[in-house]
Design an enzyme around this catalytic site. Structure first.
Site, PDB file in Angstrom:
ATOM      1  N   LYS B 158       0.835  -1.211   0.000  1.00 48.20           N
ATOM      2  CA  LYS B 158       0.000   0.000   0.000  1.00 48.20           C
ATOM      3  C   LYS B 158       0.865   1.256   0.000  1.00 48.20           C
ATOM      4  O   LYS B 158       1.850   1.333   0.721  1.00 48.20           O
ATOM      5  CB  LYS B 158      -0.905   0.028   1.242  1.00 48.20           C
ATOM      6  CG  LYS B 158      -1.887  -1.133   1.301  1.00 48.20           C
ATOM      7  CD  LYS B 158      -2.783  -1.040   2.519  1.00 48.20           C
ATOM      8  CE  LYS B 158      -3.953  -0.118   2.265  1.00 48.20           C
ATOM      9  NZ  LYS B 158      -4.915  -0.163   3.388  1.00 48.20           N
ATOM     10  N   HIS B 208     -15.505  -4.594   4.491  1.00 44.12           N
ATOM     11  CA  HIS B 208     -15.055  -3.237   4.793  1.00 44.12           C
ATOM     12  C   HIS B 208     -16.176  -2.554   5.583  1.00 44.12           C
ATOM     13  O   HIS B 208     -17.269  -2.351   5.070  1.00 44.12           O
ATOM     14  CB  HIS B 208     -14.797  -2.500   3.476  1.00 44.12           C
ATOM     15  CG  HIS B 208     -14.428  -1.054   3.642  1.00 44.12           C
ATOM     16  ND1 HIS B 208     -13.226  -0.532   3.223  1.00 44.12           N
ATOM     17  CD2 HIS B 208     -15.104  -0.025   4.187  1.00 44.12           C
ATOM     18  CE1 HIS B 208     -13.193   0.755   3.503  1.00 44.12           C
ATOM     19  NE2 HIS B 208     -14.316   1.085   4.089  1.00 44.12           N
ATOM     20  N   ARG B 292     -12.541  13.756   6.179  1.00 45.98           N
ATOM     21  CA  ARG B 292     -13.371  14.558   5.269  1.00 45.98           C
ATOM     22  C   ARG B 292     -14.791  14.026   5.311  1.00 45.98           C
ATOM     23  O   ARG B 292     -15.051  13.008   5.944  1.00 45.98           O
ATOM     24  CB  ARG B 292     -12.829  14.425   3.839  1.00 45.98           C
ATOM     25  CG  ARG B 292     -12.789  12.976   3.405  1.00 45.98           C
ATOM     26  CD  ARG B 292     -12.659  12.760   1.923  1.00 45.98           C
ATOM     27  NE  ARG B 292     -12.973  11.388   1.596  1.00 45.98           N
ATOM     28  CZ  ARG B 292     -12.093  10.384   1.542  1.00 45.98           C
ATOM     29  NH1 ARG B 292     -10.825  10.611   1.784  1.00 45.98           N
ATOM     30  NH2 ARG B 292     -12.484   9.174   1.249  1.00 45.98           N
ATOM     31  N   ARG B 338     -24.091   3.872  -5.902  1.00 45.41           N
ATOM     32  CA  ARG B 338     -23.383   4.912  -6.650  1.00 45.41           C
ATOM     33  C   ARG B 338     -23.670   4.738  -8.134  1.00 45.41           C
ATOM     34  O   ARG B 338     -23.321   3.701  -8.717  1.00 45.41           O
ATOM     35  CB  ARG B 338     -21.878   4.827  -6.417  1.00 45.41           C
ATOM     36  CG  ARG B 338     -21.483   5.068  -4.989  1.00 45.41           C
ATOM     37  CD  ARG B 338     -19.988   5.300  -4.899  1.00 45.41           C
ATOM     38  NE  ARG B 338     -19.545   5.298  -3.519  1.00 45.41           N
ATOM     39  CZ  ARG B 338     -18.333   5.685  -3.128  1.00 45.41           C
ATOM     40  NH1 ARG B 338     -17.455   6.081  -4.043  1.00 45.41           N
ATOM     41  NH2 ARG B 338     -17.990   5.659  -1.863  1.00 45.41           N
TER      42      ARG B 338
END
Lengths: 216, 456
Positions: B158, B208, B292, B338
């Site tokens: 990562k 997740h 955010r 989405r």
């Protein structure tokens, strides 16, 4: 007022007018038809004659220096909007409620004023503003950044400039961004006042193209 | 409260922020690029200002352009939305240096949470379990191989500066590691300007799950529950829901309570999201924090009735949170789909073009956050998100049923969208049983998934 000139002078003038109308004007009209310009002017002795295409018949003028698809085309008002789409708000309003365009100082103490912005966005940005001569081949120098406009010494009506010459700066957080002439030509005038807050792409300086001015 | 906010973003989130400003009675200026001149947020804004050309590096990613726009329009705050400059601590610092407020965590807080590896260490110290990983950044190949051996394959490479799944690679052998690490470094360098990499143990078949938090300047924080974002394609979320379908109420409460305790103790401020991987035994591992507002925030808003964008703005203005954990009541189930301009039949290639017809769905529990309108030309320069369809119901089956009906109602003509993949998802047994894992779509392939849905 009595005419101070004598009869001989008057008759010479009349002869001159007849000659212009009979010979020169038809020749100029023919010439205008072959050139990709909106206006022609010639001078001879004390006489000056200017021919102008009717509005709408000239070449595309007032096109922006920066590439603006969908906004640079005449008739763009219809582009991309289906009936019923909300009407865009067309101006950035003055940032200080008390300010009016006329009373804001340019020294920064009361903040910059804001002019109408963008082609096709300002209510008054019609063809008249883009081509005040009604058909002259003109170009507009636009803002390279969002900031405060300060015209330079060349941004004065009548100044001859070459493409790339600086016409002023847009101050972006203290960093000057140069406004340059998009063409060889003559400055007609500044569109927004010194100290005005401008957006990216906003029209700043109006120019007339050199080829027209030279009467080529 | 602020007097006037510059919205330094585009698309649906610019519209969402504009709406929050209106409900807070704060003026808003929409900053836009030349490519977004005809966009809905620009049209609906009280004020709009063009900050640069289509190229985001010279408009939405240009700190001087954004800040100059805020200064000349007389704004006192900048809302960065998500993406672009939203988590850039240098930007936040420059915003403050111009006497403006960055709507998000203050620069020093952003700085503290800027490194993913550092954040794992920090929050690990406050009691959050973390995935076994490399000891710091990978110095060289030899160090990488040594650390991978210690952690145990498979491992995930990562980038430290990354986000949105960019630049990540899973490797199963030392040989794969050696070749992938070069690719990852060069990708990270070009995408983020920083090629620091670290390793994480790869958890097979993980889910997740993320926890939404809100913490005010005075150290008063609440969690707003979790969201399950396991439906992903190449590490990009495409469907999110809450509550997480496979966690027990006790496991959810434990996760959320530990998350909020850790971030408050670590000095976090404003809204944020802590992301976790959850394995088959419901063990969870903290992976990163997003400082955010997130794309999927409406899921939580539907459950709690709390306006997260308004909360974010109020916290940045220095207001106390104004509600306690006991005031946060979660009701029912919500799913967000989405809607992207991409072609599922063509490897999800992003598309652009004119929206010939657009009809947003409606009905009980349906919310559509979108900047589309008929005749709008979707520019090719930015991400492919066209909007978010959110369906709420008193329980999961009702939310799914409403989502299905809403998908059938949704009309977006002129562009290829991923609506078919959503229809397939809401019909798939794996999803209906709440068994989606982050790698499932990639493993079976989206095309195979669509084909299977068409047969059933």
């Amino acid at each position: 007022m009595p005419d101070a000139r004598d009869a001989a002078a008057r008759s010479a003038d009349h002869a001159g007018i007849h000659r212009l109308v009979d010979a020169l004007v038809p020749a100029l009209i023919a010439k205008l038809g072959t050139l990709n310009v909106g206006e022609l002017e010639v001078r001879e002795g004390d006489w000056r004659i200017r021919l102008r295409r009717p509005a709408g018949a000239g070449p595309t003028y007032g096109r922006r220096a920066t590439d603006r698809p969908s906004r640079a085309h005449p008739g763009h008002e219809q582009h991309g909007h289906a009936p019923g789409a909300p009407e865009p708000h067309r101006t950035v309003r003055a940032s200080h409620a008390a300010g009016t365009p006329g009373d804001q100082s340019t020294n920064g103490s009361s903040g910059p004023s804001l002019a109408p912005v963008g082609p096709g966005r300002s209510g008054d940005a019609g063809p008249d503003r883009e081509a005040p001569e009604g058909g002259a081949l003109t170009r507009i120098a636009t803002s390279p950044a969002v900031g405060v406009f300060q015209p330079g010494p060349r941004a004065v009506g009548g100044t001859r400039v070459r493409a790339g010459d600086p016409l002023g700066v847009v101050d972006m957080l203290g960093v000057p961004q140069e406004v340059v002439s998009p063409v060889d030509g003559i400055v007609v005038g500044v569109i927004v006042d010194a100290g005005t807050a401008v957006e990216y792409g906003q029209e700043l300086v109006h120019l007339e193209i050199a080829t027209l001015v030279e009467g080529r | 409260m602020f007097r006037k906010i510059l919205i330094a973003n585009r698309g649906e989130i610019a519209l969402r922020i504009l709406r929050a400003c209106r409900t807070l009675d704060v003026e808003a200026v929409v900053a836009y690029s030349e490519a977004d001149r005809d966009s809905l947020p620009v049209q609906l804004a009280d004020e709009a200002i063009c900050i640069g050309p289509a190229d985001a590096r010279r408009s939405y990613l240009s700190a001087p352009a954004v800040i100059s726009a805020a200064v000349v329009t007389g704004c006192d705050a900048v809302h960065p939305g998500y993406g672009f400059l939203s988590e850039d601590e240098t930007f936040a610092e420059v915003v403050r240096a111009h006497d403006l407020t960055f709507i998000g965590p203050p620069p020093e807080v952003l700085d503290r949470f800027a490194s993913k590896e550092g954040t794992r260490r920090l929050l690990g110290g406050y009691g959050l379990p973390t995935i076994p990983g490399s000891d710091g950044m990978l110095r060289d190949d030899e160090h990488a191989l040594h650390e991978a051996e210690r952690i145990g394959y498979p491992v995930l490479i990562k980038p430290s500066a990354g986000g949105g799944g960019k630049g990540m690679r899973m490797v199963r052998t030392p040989r794969e590691l050696e070749s992938a690490i070069k690719v990852c470094r060069s990708e990270a360098r070009s995408a983020f300007g920083d090629d620091s990499l670290y390793l994480e143990k790869w958890l097979e078949d993980n889910r997740h799950v993320e926890v939404q938090v809100a913490v005010d300047r005075y150290g008063h924080g609440v969690h707003l529950g979790e969201r399950d974002c396991s439906v992903q394609r190449r590490h990009q979320k495409i469907l999110e829901e809450a509550p997480a379908p496979t966690l027990s109420p006790a496991a959810r409460a434990d996760l959320c309570e530990r998350a909020i305790r850790a971030v408050v103790a670590a000095g976090y401020e404003n809204v944020g999201t802590l992301e976790f991987l959850v394995d088959a035994r419901s063990d969870f591992y903290f992976i990163e924090i997003n400082c955010r507002i997130q794309v999927e925030h409406p899921v939580t808003e539907m459950l709690t009735g709390i306006d997260l964008v308004a909360t974010q703005i109020r916290i940045a203005a220095g207001e106390p949170l104004g509600f306690s954990q006991a005031d946060v009541q979660s009701r029912g189930h919500a799913i967000e789909l989405r809607i992207n301009a991409e072609d599922p039949a063509n490897d999800f290639r992003p598309g652009a073009g004119v929206v010939e017809a657009y009809q947003a769905p409606g009905g009980p529990g349906i919310r559509m956050d979108s900047h589309l309108y008929p005749g709008y030309e979707v520019p090719p320069y930015y991400d492919s998100l066209l909007g978010k369809l959110i369906a709420w119901g008193p329980d999961r089956p009702t939310a799914i049923a409403r989502g299905r009906a809403a998908l059938d109602e949704l009309v977006v003509d002129g562009l290829t969208t991923n609506v078919e993949i959503h229809k397939a998802l809401l019909a798939s047994e794996t999803f209906l049983d709440g068994r989606m894992t982050t790698n499932l779509l990639d493993r079976i392939g989206s095309a195979a998934f669509l084909a299977a849905a068409a047969r059933s």
